[in-house]
Every structure is written in structure tokens, then in C-alpha cells.
Design a protein around this motif. Structure first.
Motif, mmCIF file in Angstrom:
data_model
loop_
_atom_site.group_PDB
_atom_site.id
_atom_site.type_symbol
_atom_site.label_atom_id
_atom_site.label_comp_id
_atom_site.label_asym_id
_atom_site.label_seq_id
_atom_site.Cartn_x
_atom_site.Cartn_y
_atom_site.Cartn_z
ATOM 1 N N UNK A 1 0.792 -1.232 0.000
ATOM 2 C CA UNK A 1 0.000 0.000 0.000
ATOM 3 C C UNK A 1 0.830 1.291 0.000
ATOM 4 N N UNK A 2 2.058 1.251 0.474
ATOM 5 C CA UNK A 2 2.882 2.468 0.541
ATOM 6 C C UNK A 2 3.595 2.688 -0.795
ATOM 7 N N UNK A 3 3.356 3.848 -1.392
ATOM 8 C CA UNK A 3 3.873 4.160 -2.726
ATOM 9 C C UNK A 3 5.382 4.003 -2.851
ATOM 10 N N UNK A 4 6.126 4.593 -1.912
ATOM 11 C CA UNK A 4 7.580 4.600 -2.026
ATOM 12 C C UNK A 4 8.150 3.179 -2.010
ATOM 13 N N UNK A 5 7.741 2.376 -1.030
ATOM 14 C CA UNK A 5 8.273 1.017 -0.923
ATOM 15 C C UNK A 5 7.869 0.163 -2.118
ATOM 16 N N UNK A 6 6.617 0.315 -2.555
ATOM 17 C CA UNK A 6 6.130 -0.451 -3.693
ATOM 18 C C UNK A 6 6.932 -0.129 -4.955
ATOM 19 N N UNK A 7 7.119 1.151 -5.229
ATOM 20 C CA UNK A 7 7.813 1.546 -6.451
ATOM 21 C C UNK A 7 9.301 1.222 -6.388
ATOM 22 N N UNK A 8 9.896 1.349 -5.214
ATOM 23 C CA UNK A 8 11.308 1.012 -5.056
ATOM 24 C C UNK A 8 11.558 -0.454 -5.423
ATOM 25 N N UNK A 9 10.726 -1.339 -4.906
ATOM 26 C CA UNK A 9 10.885 -2.755 -5.203
ATOM 27 C C UNK A 9 10.578 -3.041 -6.676
ATOM 28 N N UNK A 10 9.550 -2.410 -7.205
ATOM 29 C CA UNK A 10 9.188 -2.611 -8.620
ATOM 30 C C UNK A 10 10.320 -2.157 -9.536
ATOM 31 N N UNK A 11 10.926 -1.023 -9.232
ATOM 32 C CA UNK A 11 12.026 -0.508 -10.056
ATOM 33 C C UNK A 11 13.247 -1.418 -9.993
ATOM 34 N N UNK A 12 13.602 -1.860 -8.795
ATOM 35 C CA UNK A 12 14.777 -2.701 -8.620
ATOM 36 C C UNK A 12 14.660 -4.015 -9.392
ATOM 37 N N UNK A 13 13.461 -4.554 -9.470
ATOM 38 C CA UNK A 13 13.264 -5.861 -10.104
ATOM 39 C C UNK A 13 12.634 -5.769 -11.496
ATOM 40 N N UNK A 14 12.533 -4.552 -12.017
ATOM 41 C CA UNK A 14 11.963 -4.335 -13.353
ATOM 42 C C UNK A 14 10.602 -5.009 -13.503
ATOM 43 N N UNK A 15 9.755 -4.818 -12.505
ATOM 44 C CA UNK A 15 8.420 -5.399 -12.522
ATOM 45 C C UNK A 15 7.522 -4.499 -13.365
ATOM 46 N N UNK A 16 6.855 -5.055 -14.372
ATOM 47 C CA UNK A 16 5.953 -4.233 -15.188
ATOM 48 C C UNK A 16 4.780 -3.703 -14.351
ATOM 49 N N UNK A 17 4.313 -2.520 -14.674
ATOM 50 C CA UNK A 17 3.263 -1.873 -13.881
ATOM 51 C C UNK A 17 1.990 -2.710 -13.767
ATOM 52 N N UNK A 18 1.719 -3.569 -14.729
ATOM 53 C CA UNK A 18 0.520 -4.406 -14.616
ATOM 54 C C UNK A 18 0.655 -5.472 -13.525
ATOM 55 N N UNK A 19 1.852 -5.625 -12.958
ATOM 56 C CA UNK A 19 2.083 -6.564 -11.864
ATOM 57 C C UNK A 19 2.431 -5.850 -10.553
ATOM 58 N N UNK A 20 2.090 -4.572 -10.458
ATOM 59 C CA UNK A 20 2.351 -3.766 -9.266
ATOM 60 C C UNK A 20 0.995 -3.374 -8.677
ATOM 61 N N UNK A 21 0.768 -3.771 -7.421
ATOM 62 C CA UNK A 21 -0.543 -3.609 -6.799
ATOM 63 C C UNK A 21 -0.440 -2.880 -5.465
#
Length: 68
Positions: free
Chosen positions: A41-61
Motif C-alpha cells: 500500500x505504501x507508494x515509495x516502498x512499492x515503487x522502489x521494489x518494482x524498479x529494482x526488479x523491473x516489474x511491469x506496472x501491470x504486476x504492481x498492486x
């Protein structure tokens, strides 16, 4: 003799301390698996992990219920 290893695909639910620890381990050992989704739910932590692992936005919740 070489062992065949299958790599795991991992969804991180909760990108706090424990989730970051698991994700960092996978990042340091890519032969063991890869992180393919994150729910946090927290934007910063979610995006940090998504960026580090190159997770596509359709898999970020923002919620684990969206992920499952």
C-alpha cells in the motif's frame, strides 16, 4: 556432477523490512528466482521494489487482494 535447478517466480506481498529482505536475496541470487509482482500500500516502498526488479506496472498492486 551438475544439478539442474528450477528458478522460482516470486510475488512479494508487503514491501516492508521482511519483503525487502526476501527481494534483496533474490536480487543477489538471480539463479534461484525472480520477483515478478509486488503488492504494497505504501507508494515509495512499492515503487522502489518494482524498479529494482523491473516489474511491469501491470504486476504492481496496492493491495494483496488485487494481486490474487
Amino acid at each position: 556432477m551438475e544439478l539442474n535447478q528450477k528458478t522460482a517466480t516470486v510475488a512479494i506481498i508487503g514491501a516492508g523490512s521482511r519483503g525487502q529482505t526476501y527481494a534483496d536475496f533474490i536480487h543477489r541470487n538471480p539463479e534461484l528466482g525472480r520477483v515478478v509482482a509486488v503488492a504494497e500500500p505504501r507508494d515509495f516502498q512499492r515503487q522502489k521494489l518494482a524498479d529494482l526488479h523491473n516489474i511491469p506496472q501491470e504486476n504492481v498492486y496496492t493491495d494483496w487482494k488485487q494481486l490474487v
